[in-house]
Scaffold this active site. Structure first.
Site, short mmCIF file in Angstrom:
data_model
loop_
_atom_site.label_atom_id
_atom_site.label_comp_id
_atom_site.label_asym_id
_atom_site.label_seq_id
_atom_site.Cartn_x
_atom_site.Cartn_y
_atom_site.Cartn_z
N ASP A 124 0.88 -1.21 0.09
CA ASP A 124 -0.11 0.16 0.02
C ASP A 124 0.64 1.30 0.14
O ASP A 124 1.85 1.15 0.64
CB ASP A 124 -0.81 -0.26 1.17
CG ASP A 124 -1.97 0.94 1.11
OD1 ASP A 124 -1.90 2.09 0.89
OD2 ASP A 124 -3.22 0.25 1.28
N TYR A 182 -15.02 5.38 -13.40
CA TYR A 182 -14.25 4.11 -12.30
C TYR A 182 -14.98 2.84 -12.79
O TYR A 182 -14.15 1.79 -12.67
CB TYR A 182 -15.07 4.68 -11.19
CG TYR A 182 -15.09 3.63 -9.90
CD1 TYR A 182 -13.85 3.19 -9.53
CD2 TYR A 182 -16.26 3.21 -9.60
CE1 TYR A 182 -13.82 2.07 -8.33
CE2 TYR A 182 -16.30 2.18 -8.51
CZ TYR A 182 -14.88 1.73 -7.91
OH TYR A 182 -15.07 0.66 -7.06
N THR A 193 -16.65 -4.28 -8.98
CA THR A 193 -18.00 -3.50 -8.48
C THR A 193 -19.08 -3.60 -9.09
O THR A 193 -19.13 -3.84 -10.48
CB THR A 193 -17.37 -1.97 -8.38
OG1 THR A 193 -18.49 -1.18 -8.17
CG2 THR A 193 -16.95 -1.73 -9.44
N HIS A 209 -19.55 7.88 1.66
CA HIS A 209 -20.22 6.98 1.82
C HIS A 209 -21.40 7.40 2.92
O HIS A 209 -21.12 7.76 3.70
CB HIS A 209 -19.53 5.75 2.33
CG HIS A 209 -18.77 5.05 1.29
ND1 HIS A 209 -17.86 4.20 1.57
CD2 HIS A 209 -18.65 5.06 -0.28
CE1 HIS A 209 -17.11 3.95 0.27
NE2 HIS A 209 -17.59 4.31 -0.61
N ARG A 245 -27.69 13.03 -7.69
CA ARG A 245 -26.49 13.30 -8.26
C ARG A 245 -26.31 12.57 -9.81
O ARG A 245 -26.84 11.50 -9.69
CB ARG A 245 -25.45 12.36 -7.32
CG ARG A 245 -24.09 12.84 -7.52
CD ARG A 245 -23.34 12.20 -6.48
NE ARG A 245 -23.34 10.84 -6.18
CZ ARG A 245 -22.81 10.39 -5.14
NH1 ARG A 245 -21.95 10.72 -4.38
NH2 ARG A 245 -23.36 9.16 -4.65
N ARG A 278 -30.04 1.17 -1.72
CA ARG A 278 -28.61 0.29 -2.27
C ARG A 278 -28.63 -0.90 -1.40
O ARG A 278 -29.35 -1.17 -0.40
CB ARG A 278 -27.42 1.03 -1.73
CG ARG A 278 -27.36 2.35 -2.61
CD ARG A 278 -27.01 1.99 -3.94
NE ARG A 278 -26.66 3.41 -4.85
CZ ARG A 278 -27.59 3.71 -5.66
NH1 ARG A 278 -28.78 3.06 -5.89
NH2 ARG A 278 -27.27 4.85 -6.25
N ASN A 337 -4.28 4.55 -12.46
CA ASN A 337 -4.04 3.68 -11.34
C ASN A 337 -4.62 2.28 -11.36
O ASN A 337 -4.14 1.26 -10.98
CB ASN A 337 -4.54 4.63 -10.08
CG ASN A 337 -4.06 3.86 -8.58
OD1 ASN A 337 -2.94 3.45 -8.59
ND2 ASN A 337 -4.81 4.13 -7.85
N GLY A 353 -4.67 4.70 2.47
CA GLY A 353 -4.56 3.82 3.60
C GLY A 353 -4.11 4.15 4.88
O GLY A 353 -3.33 5.52 4.80
N1 LIG Z 1 -16.33 0.44 -0.43
C1 LIG Z 1 -16.91 0.13 -1.30
O1 LIG Z 1 -18.26 0.17 -0.95
C2 LIG Z 1 -16.39 -0.52 -2.50
C3 LIG Z 1 -17.40 -1.22 -3.57
C4 LIG Z 1 -17.28 -1.85 -4.78
C5 LIG Z 1 -15.83 -2.06 -5.07
N2 LIG Z 1 -14.96 -1.39 -4.13
C6 LIG Z 1 -13.50 -1.52 -4.50
O2 LIG Z 1 -12.62 -2.25 -3.35
C7 LIG Z 1 -11.52 -1.78 -3.04
C8 LIG Z 1 -11.06 -1.34 -1.59
O3 LIG Z 1 -11.96 -0.21 -1.48
P1 LIG Z 1 -12.18 0.50 -0.03
O4 LIG Z 1 -13.06 1.28 0.26
O5 LIG Z 1 -11.35 -0.45 0.79
O6 LIG Z 1 -10.79 1.72 -0.65
P2 LIG Z 1 -9.54 2.36 0.25
O7 LIG Z 1 -9.37 3.55 -0.43
O8 LIG Z 1 -9.94 2.20 1.67
O9 LIG Z 1 -8.36 1.11 0.09
C9 LIG Z 1 -7.69 1.10 -1.26
C10 LIG Z 1 -6.34 1.35 -0.74
O10 LIG Z 1 -5.58 1.14 -1.92
C11 LIG Z 1 -4.25 2.07 -1.66
N3 LIG Z 1 -3.55 2.39 -3.22
C12 LIG Z 1 -4.50 2.92 -4.00
N4 LIG Z 1 -3.74 3.05 -5.13
C13 LIG Z 1 -2.52 2.45 -4.78
C14 LIG Z 1 -1.22 2.15 -5.36
N5 LIG Z 1 -1.27 2.82 -6.78
N6 LIG Z 1 -0.41 1.45 -4.91
C15 LIG Z 1 -0.45 1.20 -3.86
N7 LIG Z 1 -1.26 1.36 -3.01
C16 LIG Z 1 -2.69 2.15 -3.36
C17 LIG Z 1 -4.74 3.15 -0.87
O11 LIG Z 1 -3.65 3.86 -0.03
C18 LIG Z 1 -5.72 2.43 -0.04
O12 LIG Z 1 -5.11 1.98 1.35
C19 LIG Z 1 -11.23 -0.74 -4.24
O13 LIG Z 1 -10.62 -1.39 -5.30
C20 LIG Z 1 -12.55 -0.40 -4.68
O14 LIG Z 1 -12.88 -0.04 -5.97
C21 LIG Z 1 -15.10 -0.78 -3.02
#
Ligand SMILES: NC(=O)c1ccc[n+]([C@@H]2O[C@H](COP(=O)([O-])OP(=O)(O)OC[C@H]3O[C@@H](n4cnc5c(N)ncnc54)[C@H](O)[C@@H]3O)[C@@H](O)[C@H]2O)c1
Length: 336
Positions: A33, A142, A118, A190, A283, A222, A93, A38
């Protein structure tokens, strides 16, 4: 010896809960990470490799340092609105950096990957609940970036025998029932954390975006899935791949929808304090209803949500936010 699993985004919200579940199941999670979103404190079930997926040298090194059996790939940007304004940031990314990861995996002969997809890959659904074979026409960059990687995984499966699970989550919510970790996004977009922060007085007001949807109370519906249930599903999917399972795409949701107003009412009930609200227009790009058809996850992974009653989701989230506030008035503290 414990099997090593590389968890990209392992210091993030869902990644850290999954690292805890992996550790509980006897694996050693290595969090990879860059800490852009994070938290160092959230990577507490194994070593943290603080590096960016853009850094191929660091990626290759982590596969040299550890005998990685599988990868769970959470790292991505996930702000839909931002992706509309800066699509290039999301394709770089979420797509290019995932290609780096796959290249490093291939070089190290690591063949198992669980991928965070997702429900945003479905776009505006024509059918509710949404089955996995529903057409995928994302309406924002996205969702497009995630769909692209689903296709990339498919073709790596065909060409190189990569075993993958693309897990299409609906709305992740709640916090670790033990209170060790929880949701701490900055900025937060959220509904549940925003409603709780409003009830706790950290925010003045919660915006209800859209009150004229074709739903019983006019607000969007949702499917909220507890982050601990998501974590369990990732461990199951990984184990399926380690046992030789091929490529598959699965919805992770409950099959139950809750409106924005129902969520707010539950937050008020659980917390015993009012959530001040303000109504605003819809939105752009928000579908009225997103609810998963969750059958396939039961069939393929023998997975069923255990913590995803709305009351449980909100109780665990509330406890986490209240505990963080109790520390020093800020959520951005390091849990002991
Ligand atoms: N939270 C939701 O409701 C939800 C729903 C559907 C999908 N997702 C997917 O789940 C995954 C996690 O979501 P989350 O809510 O835990 O997000 P989050 O932002 O809390 O976690 C993502 C982590 O990835 C790290 N990161 C991002 N780009 C990086 C890179 N280039 N190199 C290293 N680290 C990197 C960030 O620092 C972060 O800690 C994501 O891929 C998101 O698209 C989330």
């Amino acid at each position: 010896m414990k099997k090593v699993i590389l968890v990209t985004g392992g210091a993030g919200y869902i990644g850290s809960h999954t690292a805890k579940a992996l550790s509980g199941a006897g694996y050693l999670p290595i969090a990879f990470d860059n800490l852009v979103y994070g938290h160092r404190w959230a990577a507490r079930w194994g070593p943290l490799c603080e590096a960016d997926l853009a850094d191929l040298v660091a990626l290759r090194q982590v596969f040299r340092d550890y005998k990685v059996e599988g990868v769970i790939h959470f790292a991505a940007f996930a702000y839909v609105g931002e992706s509309m304004a800066h699509p290039e940031k999301y394709f770089r990314n979420n797509v290019v950096n995932t290609l780096n990861l796959l290249e490093a995996m291939q070089a190290a002969d690591v063949r198992n990957i669980v991928f965070s997809s997702t429900c945003a890959t479905y776009g505006l659904p024509s059918e509710i609940p949404i089955p996995e074979n529903h057409a995928q026409h994302p309406i924002n960059p996205y969702g497009e970036s995630k769909l692209f990687i689903e296709r990339v995984l498919h073709w790596h499966h065909v060409a190189h025998g990569l075993r993958y699970a693309a897990l299409r989550y609906f709305n992740a919510a709640g916090a670790d029932p033990d209170g060790e970790i929880g949701e701490d996004h900055d900025p937060e977009t959220h509904l549940i954390p925003l409603a709780i922060e409003t009830a706790l007085g950290k925010r003045d007001c919660l915006e209800i975006m859209g009150t004229d949807y074709p739903t019983p109370d006019g607000t969007a519906i949702r499917d909220y899935i507890h982050v601990t249930d998501l974590a369990t599903a990732h461990v199951r999917a990984l184990e399926k791949l380690l046992a030789g399972g091929a490529g598959f795409c699965i919805n992770l949701g409950t099959g139950q929808g809750h409106s924005v107003r129902q969520v707010i009412e539950m937050v008020q009930k659980v917390g015993g304090s009012e959530v001040a609200t303000r109504e605003s227009p819809r939105r752009p790009g928000d579908p009225p209803i997103l609810v998963a058809a969750p059958i396939r996850a039961g069939e393929v992974l023998d997975w069923h949500p255990r913590h995803s009653e709305l009351s449980t989701i909100i109780e665990t989230a509330w406890n986490w936010h209240e505990r963080q506030r109790g520390k020093n008035g800020s959520q951005h503290t390091i849990p002991s």
